[in-house]
Write an enzyme that holds these catalytic residues in place. Structure first.
Site, PDB file in Angstrom:
ATOM      1  N   THR B  26     -26.065 -74.603  28.822  1.00 23.12           N
ATOM      2  CA  THR B  26     -27.025 -73.499  28.946  1.00 23.12           C
ATOM      3  C   THR B  26     -26.354 -72.151  29.213  1.00 23.12           C
ATOM      4  O   THR B  26     -25.361 -72.073  29.936  1.00 23.12           O
ATOM      5  CB  THR B  26     -28.079 -73.809  30.042  1.00 23.12           C
ATOM      6  OG1 THR B  26     -29.019 -72.748  30.110  1.00 23.12           O
ATOM      7  CG2 THR B  26     -27.458 -73.990  31.421  1.00 23.12           C
ATOM      8  N   CYS B  33     -25.565 -59.881  25.689  1.00 25.60           N
ATOM      9  CA  CYS B  33     -24.650 -60.977  25.343  1.00 25.60           C
ATOM     10  C   CYS B  33     -25.280 -61.885  24.280  1.00 25.60           C
ATOM     11  O   CYS B  33     -26.496 -61.910  24.125  1.00 25.60           O
ATOM     12  CB  CYS B  33     -24.336 -61.830  26.570  1.00 25.60           C
ATOM     13  SG  CYS B  33     -23.324 -60.990  27.789  1.00 25.60           S
ATOM     14  N   HIS B  50     -20.556 -67.994  25.333  1.00 27.46           N
ATOM     15  CA  HIS B  50     -21.311 -66.876  25.927  1.00 27.46           C
ATOM     16  C   HIS B  50     -20.504 -65.603  25.649  1.00 27.46           C
ATOM     17  O   HIS B  50     -19.571 -65.267  26.375  1.00 27.46           O
ATOM     18  CB  HIS B  50     -21.468 -67.126  27.429  1.00 27.46           C
ATOM     19  CG  HIS B  50     -22.390 -66.169  28.123  1.00 27.46           C
ATOM     20  ND1 HIS B  50     -23.144 -66.541  29.211  1.00 27.46           N
ATOM     21  CD2 HIS B  50     -22.681 -64.862  27.921  1.00 27.46           C
ATOM     22  CE1 HIS B  50     -23.853 -65.504  29.639  1.00 27.46           C
ATOM     23  NE2 HIS B  50     -23.574 -64.462  28.881  1.00 27.46           N
TER      24      HIS B  50
END
Lengths: 210, 162
Positions: B26, B33, B50
């Site tokens: 997650t 981002c 990420h």
């Protein structure tokens, strides 16, 4: 003397903390005058954190917060965020607009504008103090008011800083309103360039060189 | 019987890969981002990056906060776990514009992150199966390694499958 990964030494870090701390006290005084309430700084905390942990500053990346964001521009760049849990921000809007507490349920244009003005005052008072102590000319940008997840609120400021390093210096301030401690927070996130400029100018002032 | 999921948070600039069916990867609170998911439905390997910034300046960095470093790194780590490039299902989430349009502090980071990620994927000949990008809201993203299911969530809204 300890030197951090960023190359900043402890003594410089303390000097920087002193300058930002003084600016913060002045910002909170400005805020207090604006809303006509007794607002005091409860805690000032200088933090050096890895970038990956940035969202922990606000209690977790998914936490819903209201924030007023300003960029500092001029001699150097940095970021200021005034952040509250959503309900606290709504309460502040009620106070600013002279409404009964609990009236504001969401942020429309008028409510956002009231919070934006609060950001303007805070930012200006902060930068005035920095200017007095360093001679640096800095201006706050137009404020952006956001209600969203903490992580997404921090992204703009954090991504700017992370261009050239992997850690963040953050000055975190918790304040109280009318002696009731609230989780309001003033977060100052300087770029490396901003910290260098503040330290260099404050040294010059101390040595009487202008 | 419900098996407890093992939730693994992919923080700013991180790349994580798993083939544990209990794992849910997650990214929380994505603003500008970008969260990049890859999944191989045959080997059941899932990965997530990420991404914070579009392009590394010096070209020599191995820092996965940049799209041009994160994408190849994710691909390599997927391959190491047994994923096959031709089978990858790739999804893109985030890249919002959180700040006001037209102000001087608007870096367009969100849009630039999406464009850079798209370009690197295109250079690697990886097709994008689905995307939920842009706008001005924060998002959280989940990838279930067991099924490859991707869920996206915003404040005040429930999970939406991508």
């Amino acid at each position: 003397m300890e030197e951090h990964k960023s190359g900043i030494q402890d003594v410089e870090l303390w000097k920087w903390a002193e300058l930002v701390g003084e600016g913060t006290q002045n910002a909170v005084r400005g805020l207090s005058t604006m809303v006509g309430l007794d607002i005091k700084v409860v805690a000032l905390d200088l933090k050096l954190i890895p970038a990956s942990q940035a969202a922990n500053l606000l209690g977790g990346a998914e936490k819903e917060m209201a924030a007023i964001y300003l960029m500092m521009t001029g001699a150097a760049t940095g970021h200021i965020l005034l952040i509250y849990p959503k309900e606290v921000a709504f309460g502040l809007v009620d106070m600013l607009m002279g409404s009964e507490i609990g009236t504001t349920k969401e942020l429309g244009e008028m409510e956002s504008s009231a919070l934006g003005e609060m950001g303007n005052i805070t930012g200006s008072f902060f930068l005035n103090s920095v200017a007095n102590n360093t001679g640096l000319r800095l201006m706050p940008s137009i404020p952006t008011v956001m209600v969203d997840m903490a992580g997404s609120i921090l992204d703009a400021a954090v991504s700017d800083i992370l261009h050239d390093r992997d850690e963040l210096f953050a000055m975190e301030t918790v304040f109280s309103i009318d002696n009731k401690e609230i989780n309001g927070m003033l977060l100052v996130l300087p770029t490396a360039e901003f910290m260098d400029a503040m330290l260099a100018h404050s040294r010059q002032l101390e040595q009487g060189v202008n | 019987m419900t098996v407890q999921a093992n939730v693994v948070v992919v923080n700013l600039g991180e790349v994580k890969v798993s083939k544990d069916p209990q794992t849910v990867l997650t990214c929380l609170g994505l603003g500008s981002c970008v969260g990049l998911c890859m999944y191989d439905p045959v080997s059941k390997v899932g990965g997530m990056a990420h991404i914070v910034l579009p392009v590394s300046f010096n070209g020599g960095t191995n820092n996965t906060k940049f799209a041009d470093v994160a994408v190849p790194s994710l691909l390599q780590r997927m391959r190491e776990q047994g994923a096959v490039r031709a089978r990858l299902v790739t999804k893109l989430v985030g890249g919002s514009q959180m700040l006001k349009q037209g102000t001087e502090h608007n870096f367009n980071t969100g849009q630039r992150n999406v464009e850079a990620t798209n370009k690197v994927l295109s250079d690697e000949a990886i097709a994008i199966a689905a995307a939920d990008v842009g706008g001005n809201r924060g998002r959280s993203l989940k990838l279930f390694v067991e099924s490859g299911k991707v869920l996206v969530k915003s404040i005040g809204a429930s999970d939406v499958e991508l």
